[in-house]
Design an enzyme around this catalytic site. Sequence first.
Site, PDB file in Angstrom:
ATOM      1  N   ILE A  34     -30.248 -30.651 -58.821  1.00 32.29           N
ATOM      2  CA  ILE A  34     -29.603 -30.014 -57.663  1.00 32.29           C
ATOM      3  C   ILE A  34     -28.078 -30.148 -57.715  1.00 32.29           C
ATOM      4  CG2 ILE A  34     -29.535 -31.982 -56.036  1.00 32.29           C
ATOM      5  CD1 ILE A  34     -30.826 -30.110 -53.954  1.00 32.29           C
ATOM      6  N   ASN A  89     -31.282 -43.210 -66.607  1.00 35.78           N
ATOM      7  CA  ASN A  89     -30.530 -44.230 -65.889  1.00 35.78           C
ATOM      8  C   ASN A  89     -31.517 -45.281 -65.393  1.00 35.78           C
ATOM      9  OD1 ASN A  89     -28.027 -42.894 -66.180  1.00 35.78           O
ATOM     10  ND2 ASN A  89     -28.508 -41.555 -64.449  1.00 35.78           N
ATOM     11  N   GLY A 120     -26.719 -46.090 -62.152  1.00 34.70           N
ATOM     12  CA  GLY A 120     -26.726 -44.807 -61.458  1.00 34.70           C
ATOM     13  C   GLY A 120     -28.099 -44.279 -61.096  1.00 34.70           C
ATOM     14  N   GLN A 121     -29.154 -45.088 -61.310  1.00 38.13           N
ATOM     15  CA  GLN A 121     -30.477 -44.595 -60.893  1.00 38.13           C
ATOM     16  C   GLN A 121     -30.516 -44.526 -59.370  1.00 38.13           C
ATOM     17  OE1 GLN A 121     -33.976 -46.805 -62.207  1.00 38.13           O
ATOM     18  NE2 GLN A 121     -35.365 -45.239 -61.389  1.00 38.13           N
ATOM     19  N   SER A 122     -30.786 -43.330 -58.864  1.00 34.32           N
ATOM     20  CA  SER A 122     -30.819 -43.147 -57.412  1.00 34.32           C
ATOM     21  C   SER A 122     -32.183 -42.679 -56.922  1.00 34.32           C
ATOM     22  CB  SER A 122     -29.741 -42.146 -56.984  1.00 34.32           C
ATOM     23  OG  SER A 122     -29.962 -40.891 -57.599  1.00 34.32           O
ATOM     24  N   HIS A 176     -37.400 -40.445 -64.666  1.00 31.57           N
ATOM     25  CA  HIS A 176     -37.018 -39.077 -65.056  1.00 31.57           C
ATOM     26  C   HIS A 176     -36.014 -39.135 -66.187  1.00 31.57           C
ATOM     27  CE1 HIS A 176     -34.428 -40.524 -61.800  1.00 31.57           C
ATOM     28  NE2 HIS A 176     -33.436 -39.858 -62.382  1.00 31.57           N
TER      29      HIS A 176
END
Length: 113
Positions: A31, A86, A92-94, A99
């Site tokens: 996105i 990540n 930065g894994q949010s 994935h």
Amino acid sequence: MSDCLFCRIIRGEIPSRKVYEDDYTFAFEDINPQAPTHILIVPKKHIRGLKEAVAEDADVIGRSQLVAAHLARERSIEDGYRTVVNVGPRAGQSVFHLHLHLIGGRSLHWPPG
Ligand code: 5GP
Ligand code: ZN
């Protein structure tokens, strides 16, 4: 998982721009793209992240990489692309559903930030 964002996207409860799907993986446009091609390749099985993955997840992790290679070929970005996972908030894994980012279509610098 019922309240996981990517599980909900896989189930079609949240719309996405799907680019690929098979029995094991689901892939859609990010996105907030960081490059002309920025696709997320997601195992259909809910796995929290790479550090939570177990031996039986090896197949879908490998398949995700091959889906990335397939999509890179389809997009004609084989002169340079990157697949990135990540791991953990400091990297930065949010979203805590494993994935793979497929990023390409521009020059990529090394080392990454
Ligand atoms: P992470 O930061 O966990 O490695 O990657 C999560 C990615 O998911 C980010 O690049 C972010 O832009 C993307 N993302 C977050 N929410 C959504 C959404 O609702 N739809 C799509 N298509 N991508 C999302
Ligand atoms: Zn999930």
